[in-house]
Design a protein around this motif. Structure first.
Motif, short mmCIF file in Angstrom:
data_model
loop_
_atom_site.label_atom_id
_atom_site.label_comp_id
_atom_site.label_asym_id
_atom_site.label_seq_id
_atom_site.Cartn_x
_atom_site.Cartn_y
_atom_site.Cartn_z
N ARG A 137 -2.52 -7.49 -3.56
CA ARG A 137 -3.75 -7.01 -2.92
C ARG A 137 -4.33 -8.20 -2.20
O ARG A 137 -4.31 -9.32 -2.71
N ALA A 155 -6.02 -0.91 8.22
CA ALA A 155 -6.50 0.22 8.99
C ALA A 155 -6.06 0.08 10.44
O ALA A 155 -5.91 -1.03 10.95
N HIS A 215 -12.30 3.30 12.92
CA HIS A 215 -11.04 3.47 12.19
C HIS A 215 -10.38 4.77 12.62
O HIS A 215 -11.05 5.79 12.80
N GLN A 233 -8.87 -4.12 3.55
CA GLN A 233 -8.16 -2.85 3.70
C GLN A 233 -7.38 -2.85 5.00
O GLN A 233 -7.84 -3.38 6.01
N ALA A 291 0.83 -1.21 0.00
CA ALA A 291 0.00 0.00 0.00
C ALA A 291 0.87 1.26 0.00
O ALA A 291 0.61 2.21 -0.74
#
Length: 150
Positions: A116, A129, A137, A127, A101
């Motif tokens: 990914r 986080a 988040h 994702q 990322a």
């Protein structure tokens, strides 16, 4: 106290870098996670690394508990070893995902590729986080880092 770490041996990041600080090490783990590579020749073909360096890195990953060595034998061939990620090795998926990322955002290339991660059953993209205890988040610009006991 490790000579390489010196005074910083109490820091978990410094201790992790003793194992993960070599480029080939993380690329081997990446290929095991993303490509499912387990065999010496698969790693060699994907990475283009010299055989002596690859053998040394795979042995190091086994010694450090990130991979285990298992014997396999294809029909008509001699027995060989394959290298399979352990729980410690598989848990590096977070590190690999974070590096991917970061690279996509801050080191983009028009011809670039990066792993990914998808939820297995639904193929939904996962994702990265920071998540607070209440499940909310937390954006990186709202974080502070402090050294705390392990």
């Amino acid at each position: 106290m490790s000579k390489a770490l010196g005074k910083d041996s109490t820091c978990s990041i410094a201790r992790s870098l003793e194992v993960l600080g070599d480029t080939w090490t993380l690329l081997i783990v990446r290929d095991a996670l993303v490509l499912g590579s387990t065999r010496f020749q698969e790693f060699r073909d994907a990475l283009g690394v010299a055989p002596n360096i690859l053998a040394k890195r795979l042995a190091f990953l086994v010694d450090e508990g990130l991979m285990i060595r298992r014997t396999y034998q294809d029909a008509g061939a001699r027995a060989r070893d394959e290298y399979v990620l352990t729980e410690a090795g598989r848990s590096l998926s977070l590190v690999i995902a974070a590096l991917g990322a970061w690279g996509r955002e801050f080191r983009p290339r028009p011809d670039g590729t990066s792993p990914r991660f998808l939820v297995e059953d639904s193929e939904t993209p996962a994702q990265l986080a920071f998540v607070a205890a209440d499940g909310g988040h937390v954006p990186p610009d709202r974080l502070v880092a402090r050294r705390t006991p392990d």
